[in-house]
Design a protein around this motif. Structure first.
Motif, PDB file in Angstrom:
ATOM      1  N   PHE A  90       0.831  -1.206   0.000  1.00  0.00           N
ATOM      2  CA  PHE A  90       0.000   0.000   0.000  1.00  0.00           C
ATOM      3  C   PHE A  90       0.865   1.254   0.000  1.00  0.00           C
ATOM      4  O   PHE A  90       1.901   1.306   0.670  1.00  0.00           O
ATOM      5  CB  PHE A  90      -0.905   0.022   1.238  1.00  0.00           C
ATOM      6  CG  PHE A  90      -1.899  -1.112   1.287  1.00  0.00           C
ATOM      7  CD1 PHE A  90      -3.187  -0.945   0.803  1.00  0.00           C
ATOM      8  CD2 PHE A  90      -1.534  -2.342   1.816  1.00  0.00           C
ATOM      9  CE1 PHE A  90      -4.097  -1.987   0.846  1.00  0.00           C
ATOM     10  CE2 PHE A  90      -2.435  -3.394   1.863  1.00  0.00           C
ATOM     11  CZ  PHE A  90      -3.727  -3.208   1.376  1.00  0.00           C
ATOM     12  N   ASP A  91       0.399   2.249  -0.734  1.00  0.00           N
ATOM     13  CA  ASP A  91       0.997   3.576  -0.596  1.00  0.00           C
ATOM     14  C   ASP A  91       0.617   4.186   0.744  1.00  0.00           C
ATOM     15  O   ASP A  91       1.441   4.819   1.405  1.00  0.00           O
ATOM     16  CB  ASP A  91       0.527   4.494  -1.738  1.00  0.00           C
ATOM     17  CG  ASP A  91       1.328   4.277  -3.004  1.00  0.00           C
ATOM     18  OD1 ASP A  91       2.454   3.748  -2.915  1.00  0.00           O
ATOM     19  OD2 ASP A  91       0.832   4.647  -4.086  1.00  0.00           O
ATOM     20  N   ARG A  92      -0.657   3.995   1.118  1.00  0.00           N
ATOM     21  CA  ARG A  92      -1.154   4.528   2.399  1.00  0.00           C
ATOM     22  C   ARG A  92      -2.153   3.539   2.990  1.00  0.00           C
ATOM     23  O   ARG A  92      -2.906   2.889   2.268  1.00  0.00           O
ATOM     24  CB  ARG A  92      -1.855   5.879   2.180  1.00  0.00           C
ATOM     25  CG  ARG A  92      -0.973   6.977   1.617  1.00  0.00           C
ATOM     26  CD  ARG A  92      -0.103   7.595   2.689  1.00  0.00           C
ATOM     27  NE  ARG A  92      -0.881   8.301   3.684  1.00  0.00           N
ATOM     28  CZ  ARG A  92      -1.286   9.578   3.560  1.00  0.00           C
ATOM     29  NH1 ARG A  92      -0.989  10.265   2.466  1.00  0.00           N
ATOM     30  NH2 ARG A  92      -1.959  10.177   4.514  1.00  0.00           N
ATOM     31  N   LEU A  93      -2.180   3.450   4.300  1.00  0.00           N
ATOM     32  CA  LEU A  93      -3.184   2.675   5.020  1.00  0.00           C
ATOM     33  C   LEU A  93      -3.683   3.525   6.177  1.00  0.00           C
ATOM     34  O   LEU A  93      -2.892   3.909   7.049  1.00  0.00           O
ATOM     35  CB  LEU A  93      -2.600   1.357   5.545  1.00  0.00           C
ATOM     36  CG  LEU A  93      -2.845   0.080   4.744  1.00  0.00           C
ATOM     37  CD1 LEU A  93      -2.146  -1.098   5.414  1.00  0.00           C
ATOM     38  CD2 LEU A  93      -4.341  -0.214   4.600  1.00  0.00           C
ATOM     39  N   GLU A  94      -4.963   3.836   6.181  1.00  0.00           N
ATOM     40  CA  GLU A  94      -5.565   4.602   7.262  1.00  0.00           C
ATOM     41  C   GLU A  94      -6.736   3.795   7.823  1.00  0.00           C
ATOM     42  O   GLU A  94      -7.069   2.717   7.315  1.00  0.00           O
ATOM     43  CB  GLU A  94      -6.034   5.973   6.759  1.00  0.00           C
ATOM     44  CG  GLU A  94      -4.932   6.807   6.117  1.00  0.00           C
ATOM     45  CD  GLU A  94      -3.816   7.195   7.084  1.00  0.00           C
ATOM     46  OE1 GLU A  94      -4.064   7.239   8.298  1.00  0.00           O
ATOM     47  OE2 GLU A  94      -2.692   7.444   6.615  1.00  0.00           O
ATOM     48  N   ALA A  95      -7.355   4.296   8.877  1.00  0.00           N
ATOM     49  CA  ALA A  95      -8.419   3.529   9.530  1.00  0.00           C
ATOM     50  C   ALA A  95      -9.506   4.467  10.049  1.00  0.00           C
ATOM     51  O   ALA A  95      -9.267   5.648  10.305  1.00  0.00           O
ATOM     52  CB  ALA A  95      -7.845   2.707  10.685  1.00  0.00           C
ATOM     53  N   PHE A  96     -10.708   3.890  10.197  1.00  0.00           N
ATOM     54  CA  PHE A  96     -11.831   4.645  10.764  1.00  0.00           C
ATOM     55  C   PHE A  96     -12.695   3.701  11.584  1.00  0.00           C
ATOM     56  O   PHE A  96     -12.749   2.490  11.330  1.00  0.00           O
ATOM     57  CB  PHE A  96     -12.671   5.304   9.665  1.00  0.00           C
ATOM     58  CG  PHE A  96     -13.446   4.341   8.819  1.00  0.00           C
ATOM     59  CD1 PHE A  96     -14.758   3.998   9.121  1.00  0.00           C
ATOM     60  CD2 PHE A  96     -12.856   3.747   7.696  1.00  0.00           C
ATOM     61  CE1 PHE A  96     -15.462   3.100   8.339  1.00  0.00           C
ATOM     62  CE2 PHE A  96     -13.563   2.852   6.908  1.00  0.00           C
ATOM     63  CZ  PHE A  96     -14.873   2.524   7.230  1.00  0.00           C
ATOM     64  N   ALA A  97     -13.343   4.261  12.584  1.00  0.00           N
ATOM     65  CA  ALA A  97     -14.305   3.533  13.410  1.00  0.00           C
ATOM     66  C   ALA A  97     -15.589   4.353  13.441  1.00  0.00           C
ATOM     67  O   ALA A  97     -15.589   5.496  13.903  1.00  0.00           O
ATOM     68  CB  ALA A  97     -13.766   3.329  14.830  1.00  0.00           C
ATOM     69  N   ARG A  98     -16.653   3.787  12.923  1.00  0.00           N
ATOM     70  CA  ARG A  98     -17.922   4.512  12.882  1.00  0.00           C
ATOM     71  C   ARG A  98     -18.477   4.682  14.281  1.00  0.00           C
ATOM     72  O   ARG A  98     -18.422   3.781  15.107  1.00  0.00           O
ATOM     73  CB  ARG A  98     -18.931   3.765  12.014  1.00  0.00           C
ATOM     74  CG  ARG A  98     -18.574   3.751  10.534  1.00  0.00           C
ATOM     75  CD  ARG A  98     -19.513   2.856   9.760  1.00  0.00           C
ATOM     76  NE  ARG A  98     -19.159   2.805   8.355  1.00  0.00           N
ATOM     77  CZ  ARG A  98     -19.601   1.900   7.506  1.00  0.00           C
ATOM     78  NH1 ARG A  98     -20.416   0.948   7.930  1.00  0.00           N
ATOM     79  NH2 ARG A  98     -19.234   1.927   6.241  1.00  0.00           N
ATOM     80  N   MET A  99     -19.049   5.834  14.529  1.00  0.00           N
ATOM     81  CA  MET A  99     -19.711   6.098  15.803  1.00  0.00           C
ATOM     82  C   MET A  99     -20.585   7.333  15.658  1.00  0.00           C
ATOM     83  O   MET A  99     -20.470   8.082  14.680  1.00  0.00           O
ATOM     84  CB  MET A  99     -18.681   6.306  16.921  1.00  0.00           C
ATOM     85  CG  MET A  99     -17.773   7.503  16.740  1.00  0.00           C
ATOM     86  SD  MET A  99     -16.505   7.615  18.020  1.00  0.00           S
ATOM     87  CE  MET A  99     -17.492   7.721  19.504  1.00  0.00           C
ATOM     88  N   SER A 100     -21.470   7.515  16.597  1.00  0.00           N
ATOM     89  CA  SER A 100     -22.309   8.709  16.615  1.00  0.00           C
ATOM     90  C   SER A 100     -21.752   9.691  17.630  1.00  0.00           C
ATOM     91  O   SER A 100     -21.150   9.299  18.642  1.00  0.00           O
ATOM     92  CB  SER A 100     -23.755   8.344  16.966  1.00  0.00           C
ATOM     93  OG  SER A 100     -24.314   7.513  15.979  1.00  0.00           O
ATOM     94  N   PHE A 101     -21.954  10.970  17.347  1.00  0.00           N
ATOM     95  CA  PHE A 101     -21.475  12.019  18.243  1.00  0.00           C
ATOM     96  C   PHE A 101     -22.655  12.880  18.703  1.00  0.00           C
ATOM     97  O   PHE A 101     -23.446  13.342  17.877  1.00  0.00           O
ATOM     98  CB  PHE A 101     -20.456  12.926  17.528  1.00  0.00           C
ATOM     99  CG  PHE A 101     -19.118  12.285  17.315  1.00  0.00           C
ATOM    100  CD1 PHE A 101     -18.170  12.261  18.327  1.00  0.00           C
ATOM    101  CD2 PHE A 101     -18.810  11.691  16.107  1.00  0.00           C
ATOM    102  CE1 PHE A 101     -16.941  11.660  18.129  1.00  0.00           C
ATOM    103  CE2 PHE A 101     -17.581  11.100  15.891  1.00  0.00           C
ATOM    104  CZ  PHE A 101     -16.642  11.080  16.905  1.00  0.00           C
ATOM    105  N   ASN A 102     -22.739  13.062  20.009  1.00  0.00           N
ATOM    106  CA  ASN A 102     -23.662  14.044  20.570  1.00  0.00           C
ATOM    107  C   ASN A 102     -22.871  15.325  20.816  1.00  0.00           C
ATOM    108  O   ASN A 102     -22.012  15.369  21.693  1.00  0.00           O
ATOM    109  CB  ASN A 102     -24.271  13.549  21.890  1.00  0.00           C
ATOM    110  CG  ASN A 102     -25.158  12.327  21.679  1.00  0.00           C
ATOM    111  OD1 ASN A 102     -25.799  12.201  20.651  1.00  0.00           O
ATOM    112  ND2 ASN A 102     -25.182  11.432  22.657  1.00  0.00           N
ATOM    113  N   ILE A 103     -23.138  16.338  20.009  1.00  0.00           N
ATOM    114  CA  ILE A 103     -22.409  17.601  20.084  1.00  0.00           C
ATOM    115  C   ILE A 103     -23.263  18.625  20.814  1.00  0.00           C
ATOM    116  O   ILE A 103     -24.415  18.865  20.450  1.00  0.00           O
ATOM    117  CB  ILE A 103     -22.061  18.133  18.673  1.00  0.00           C
ATOM    118  CG1 ILE A 103     -21.265  17.083  17.887  1.00  0.00           C
ATOM    119  CG2 ILE A 103     -21.293  19.437  18.777  1.00  0.00           C
ATOM    120  CD1 ILE A 103     -19.911  16.785  18.444  1.00  0.00           C
TER     121      ILE A 103
END
Length: 583
Positions: A90-103
């Protein structure tokens, strides 16, 4: 005659029979227009590269446990760190974790947004820059870093009125103080309509190998496909399995293209079935046009015979007929392209507010134009070849005799009959499929036919665990909420449910009293929801037998359930389901 002469002659023949030509053009325009419209939808959902530099190399990476029939689920942050450090494909490997935010903040009531925790290089990998403020930096991802968030354009516009001074403001994000460091461009909601992004600074929970919340997004190196990228990561997964046998037994990884991951399975099947259905429509149109051309070709047999007698070869005769067919197809195709343009525009507007992923763009691109060009040429050949071959096979002695037209019509009738049978067969298949689809739709509609859909309003509520850790505290909140909701003027009743009708429910393994199944995996699965008293009457779903829940139901020692007729027939056949027990 050369190609230029064939083309001029084809124009003259089309102009000589304007109504006949118009009927063919309209038939083809509708067939090709519908096909191109549907292909543009399929292309956008399944094939078109994402609107980022290198979007065709973007892949998603998830964990898999094939012996347990689990594939493509999240992995731990600790696993993500190992994959990012050692993923050489890979040129790049990033990550995410879905979640909801109460702002929320002082003077501005809290609001809930779909969001994600992301690694610091996610936006730079996608070549996306904030329109205000700054991007995440590697320091934002370090353990113990101050929580920082990036706002999507929607929350910035709707909640903060496009205030340029929002950068640097402190807010409460899921009961944690966080600083807004920037605003993202309008339309950016990667990967699945997220509106708020927080830098993924790892917590103690994230460091646990069995705490799996993150998916990887990668940009493969040029020339490296998903299979090769997956093979490189499987070596890392094998090492992790040996290193952490308790949490990683039989665990591996899967690499999928972005479209495979986001629009695979049933969605992909639906789009391909749509394309197949409109393909049948075009075949019916081509068979119809072929029949029309065959009928006219029989009337031109004397003309063709004279040209043959003057020295025209069979190839020249077939070529002339095909040039005419291709010209008709091209004219119909241009009109069909206009139909496709307006069709995709209408579909784009109709799907704007139904949760369509923002990166799905239904506009026409070069793939659609290539498909359209191929469709035009193939259609012209399909409906033009049979009549051209048939009329070019002439018997000069018979054809030039007076009254020979009738015999030609008789010989052409067999092919015409075959085309009619083909049209009828395709129409029956298409109508049968459409009938089954309509029947399924009606069955789905009838599932909720008794509901008071035009009078029921819904709202989602989710309490932060940090403030409502204890069940009694949450119960008191919801009791008060229901009391105040029911007191709103104009409200006849109010209730709560875990999943709205049509939105599924939780999957529960269950077993019936007296029929215990020791192995959990072998227990039947059922779908269930949690509801408060009065839910069924609120939405207008009557109970066939038994009673509704009351305020004491659900308390320890008084666990109760309301089941569907299908559930009762399956698990309690021949018995009165009232009073039966299951776990």
């Amino acid at each position: 005659m050369n190609w230029t002469q064939d083309l001029r002659f084809a124009f003259r023949m089309i102009a000589k029979n304007p109504w006949f030509s118009a009927a063919i053009v309209v038939t083809l325009a509708l067939g090709m227009g519908i096909n191109t419209t549907v292909f543009s939808l399929v292309n956008a959902a399944l094939f078109k590269p994402l609107p980022f530099p290198g979007g065709d190399r973007l892949v998603l990476v998830g964990a898999a446990n094939l012996p347990a029939n689990r594939d493509f689920f999240p992995m731990s942050y600790a696993d993500v760190r190992d994959m990012r450090a050692e993923g050489k494909a890979f040129d790049r490997l990033e990550a995410f974790a879905r979640m909801s935010f109460n702002i929320g903040e002082r003077g501005n009531p809290p609001e809930r947004f779909r969001g994600a925790r992301v690694t610091a290089g996610m936006l730079s990998m996608l070549s996306v820059k904030p329109i205000l403020g700054r991007d995440f930096q590697p320091s934002d991802e370090q353990p113990g870093a101050e929580p920082v968030i990036l706002l999507g354009y929607g929350p910035w516009k709707d909640r903060y009125g496009r205030d340029p001074n929002v950068v640097g403001r402190q807010v409460r994000a899921n009961e944690k103080t966080a600083v807004i460091i920037g605003v993202l461009p309008e339309g950016f909601r990667f990967p699945n309509n997220e509106d708020v992004y927080m830098a993924a600074s790892p917590t103690a929970e994230d460091e646990k190998r069995d705490d799996r919340n993150f998916m990887l997004v990668g940009m493969t190196k040029p020339g490296v496909g998903p299979a090769e990228a997956q093979a490189s990561l499987m070596l890392i997964a094998k090492r992790l399995e040996q290193q952490f046998p308790k949490s990683h037994k039989d665990h591996t990884v899967m690499v999928r293209t972005f479209h495979q991951a986001m629009n695979g399975g049933p969605i992909r099947l639906v789009f391909l079935l749509m394309l197949g259905a409109v393909g049948f429509v075009l075949l019916i149109a081509c068979a119809n046009v072929a029949n029309m051309l065959l009928s006219r070709a029989m009337t031109r047999s004397r003309e063709v015979s004279i040209r043959a007698a003057m020295g025209a070869s069979r190839w020249q005769l077939v070529r002339q007929m095909l040039v005419e067919s291709l010209l008709l197809s091209a004219i119909g195709g241009v009109l069909g392209l206009g139909i496709a343009y307006f069709g995709t525009e209408a579909f784009t507007k109709a799907s704007a507010d139904v949760g369509k992923p923002y990166w799905v763009d239904f506009s026409l691109n070069y793939m659609v134009f290539l498909y359209f060009a191929g469709l035009t040429i193939v259609s012209g050949l399909v409906f033009g070849l049979a009549p051209a071959l048939r009329v070019s096979r002439v018997n000069l002695n018979e054809t030039l005799k007076e009254g020979s037209r009738g015999s030609e019509g008789k010989r052409g009738g067999y092919l015409s009959d075959a085309l009619v049978v083909l049209q009828f067969t395709l129409a029956v298949v298409l109508l049968s499929g459409a009938g089954l689809m309509i029947r399924s739709f009606m069955v789905a509609q009838n599932e909720f036919a008794a509901m008071l859909g035009d009078r029921v309003l819904t709202a989602g509520v989710s309490l932060p665990q940090s403030r409502y850790k204890e069940w009694d505290t949450r119960r008191r909140f919801f009791d008060k909420l229901m009391e105040e909701a029911a007191a709103i003027p104009g409200v006849e009743s109010a209730s709560m449910v875990s999943n709205l009708p049509g939105q599924g429910g939780a999957g529960w393994r269950m077993e019936v009293a007296g029929k215990l199944i020791p192995e959990e995996r072998q227990r039947p699965m059922t779908t269930g929801i949690a509801a408060t008293p009065g839910y069924f009457s609120t939405v207008g779903l009557p109970l066939v037998r038994g009673r509704d829940f009351d305020e004491s139901d659900g308390a320890p020692g008084k666990e109760t359930a309301i089941v569907s007729q299908k559930f009762a027939a399956r698990h309690f056949p021949g018995k009165d389901p009232i009073g039966q027990e299951f776990r």
